[in-house]
Design an enzyme around this catalytic site. Structure first.
Site, PDB file in Angstrom:
ATOM      1  N   SER A 147       0.855  -1.284  -0.001  1.00  0.00           N
ATOM      2  CA  SER A 147       0.162  -0.039   0.030  1.00  0.00           C
ATOM      3  C   SER A 147       0.657   1.206   0.014  1.00  0.00           C
ATOM      4  O   SER A 147       1.468   1.527  -1.094  1.00  0.00           O
ATOM      5  CB  SER A 147      -0.853   0.023   1.023  1.00  0.00           C
ATOM      6  N   ASP A 207       9.984   4.860 -10.532  1.00  0.00           N
ATOM      7  CA  ASP A 207       9.526   5.358 -11.810  1.00  0.00           C
ATOM      8  C   ASP A 207      10.657   6.640 -12.081  1.00  0.00           C
ATOM      9  O   ASP A 207      10.883   6.905 -13.048  1.00  0.00           O
ATOM     10  CB  ASP A 207       8.104   5.898 -11.596  1.00  0.00           C
ATOM     11  N   LYS A 266      -0.943  -3.943  -3.440  1.00  0.00           N
ATOM     12  CA  LYS A 266      -2.266  -3.358  -3.029  1.00  0.00           C
ATOM     13  C   LYS A 266      -2.457  -2.034  -3.734  1.00  0.00           C
ATOM     14  O   LYS A 266      -1.601  -1.079  -3.226  1.00  0.00           O
ATOM     15  CB  LYS A 266      -2.492  -3.153  -1.762  1.00  0.00           C
TER      16      LYS A 266
END
Length: 451
Positions: free
Chosen positions: A357, A368, A382
């Site tokens: 999460s 990224d 999640k």
């Protein structure tokens, strides 16, 4: 349920009253016909309808574990309009004449035939009815909380509670609770509990099929009391019976160290209300020590508060998007970073299958942007957001309300984030010899980045 009240209107053996289409009195069948209630027996007419206004809304991220962290916002006019547009008697509404009639019939049958009147807890039945509506969504992250459960979760958010000092998540493969992390210096660690232990029973009661909140409530308890956990552990041929004495747990969410080779280490165990301040202090100390590289340890971190992880990300990331969410109406909410506090030293992030999460939001954004190297094993996966909506009677609902996406537009729900360097934990060396091979791998990689 055999309580004083208005006389019922259902069709009984005397033929009087209005017939309920969902309950037909059985025809007499010799001596096998069950006794009907005596003439003086009364029935609690009707069912209590849920007519409470929603209170504040709390936005949270939970990695399959207990509620951690919250942000208070107000219900917008659009939110209220959506909630009331369908009405309570529409075909899509749970509460309508047909469902009320069937609930009344079920209550009547229980009242008339259930063999232990003394075991009937009307309040528990009502709470179970509310919980059943939410359970029917089939979403393990959407939960109805009783007043007691909700208050307990609020106390945990403050970072202090009475328990054993372990993080629990729901293991999807077994339907049992898995220990996703153990807090240092707590009863759980002292009793020998380990990360990835599966809880099969609590005090002899099987937890198979229970909601995570139910399991947590069984494990927690009054200070000084003991709880027996029946544990399934990989590599063991039989169950382990472990007794743990509960005590007050003050959960530090951030730990840090300075290694001799100019490497700093910061571990975040969860993203709680106190985590931002703790991380700010830890980062200041580490950077002030002149380290040339940093290891950020998110292993076993089950998640927590979205606003908290966003604030921490702003101390690491360059300018741009941290994460964005999209709800079922297509509405997008974006969380951004101005880049003013971007981390300027090499970074390695440790993750594993219990990093979930909010942990994945931070790890995903770092990956990224190419701000650090991820080492360990694939994360939990999640990629959805829950919101807690307290009701005016002290109960609350936690509902999944949106998907979230990493800066590159990836939704990792059910997939997880694959690290740049796969490194499985040598559990035998870790628990028997105290050797953390994943940490050693992170140090080796960071030293290369620092050259």
């Amino acid at each position: 349920m055999n309580q004083n009240g208005d006389n019922n209107d259902y069709n009984r053996s005397n033929g009087q009253g209005m017939q309920n289409p969902y309950y037909q009195q059985p025809a007499p069948s010799g001596n096998n016909q069950p006794e009907t209630p005596s003439e003086g027996q009364s029935h609690k007419g009707g069912m209590l309808l849920l007519g409470m206004l929603l209170g504040v809304i709390l936005t949270v991220l939970v990695g399959g574990c207990t509620f951690i962290g919250m942000k208070i916002v107000e219900l917008s006019g659009n939110d209220m309009a959506r909630q009331t547009s369908a009405g309570t008697d529409s075909a899509d509404s749970v509460i309508n004449e047909e469902s009320i009639a069937k609930l009344e019939a079920i209550e009547e049958v229980i009242d008339q035939y259930y063999y232990k009147d003394e075991d009937i807890d009307t309040d528990a039945m009502i709470e179970g009815m509310y919980a059943g509506v939410v359970d029917s969504l089939g979403d393990p992250y959407s939960v109805y909380y009783t007043a007691e459960e909700w208050q307990s979760l609020i106390e945990e958010t403050e970072g202090i509670y009475y328990g054993i000092g372990a993080y629990l998540s729901l293991d999807s493969a077994t339907g049992l609770a898995r220990i996703s992390g153990v807090i240092a210096g707590t009863p759980a660690e002292e009793a020998g509990l380990r990360e990835n232990d599966i809880i099969y029973q609590v005090d002899g009661e099987s937890v198979q099929g229970m909601e995570l909140s139910e399991i947590v409530s069984l494990v927690k308890g009054e200070e000084g009391t003991s709880v027996r956990l029946t544990i399934v552990r990989e590599g063991e041929t039989d169950y382990l019976e472990i007794d743990v004495t509960r005590r007050q747990i003050e959960s530090p969410t951030v730990n840090y160290e300075i290694y001799d080779n100019d490497i700093g280490y910061i571990q975040i165990t969860e993203f709680d209300d106190v985590t931002t301040e703790q991380f700010t202090e830890a980062l200041a100390v580490v950077k002030g020590s002149g380290v040339k590289g940093l290891i950020l340890d998110l292993r076993g971190n089950p998640g927590g508060s979205l606003p908290v992880v966003v604030e921490i990300a702003r101390m690491i990331l360059p300018e741009g998007t941290i994460v964005y969410t999209e709800d079922k109406y297509g509405e997008r909410e974006e969380y951004t970073c101005d880049g003013e506090h971007e981390l300027e030293i090499p970074l390695v992030v440790l993750v594993n299958g219990n990093s979930a999460s909010a942990s994945e939001i931070l790890a995903g954004a770092i990956k990224d942007y190419g701000k650090g190297t991820l080492i360990g094993t694939t994360t939990f996966g999640k990629g959805i957001v829950q919101r807690v909506l307290p009701l005016t009677d002290g109960t609350a609902l936690k509902l999944t309300i949106s998907d979230y996406y990493t800066p590159n537009g990836n939704n990792i729900h059910g997939i997880g984030i694959e690290p740049d360097i796969i490194c499985e934990l040598d559990t035998e060396a870790y628990y028997e010899e105290g050797v953390d091979n994943q940490l050693e791998c992170a140090i080796e990689e960071l030293e290369k980045m620092m050259e």
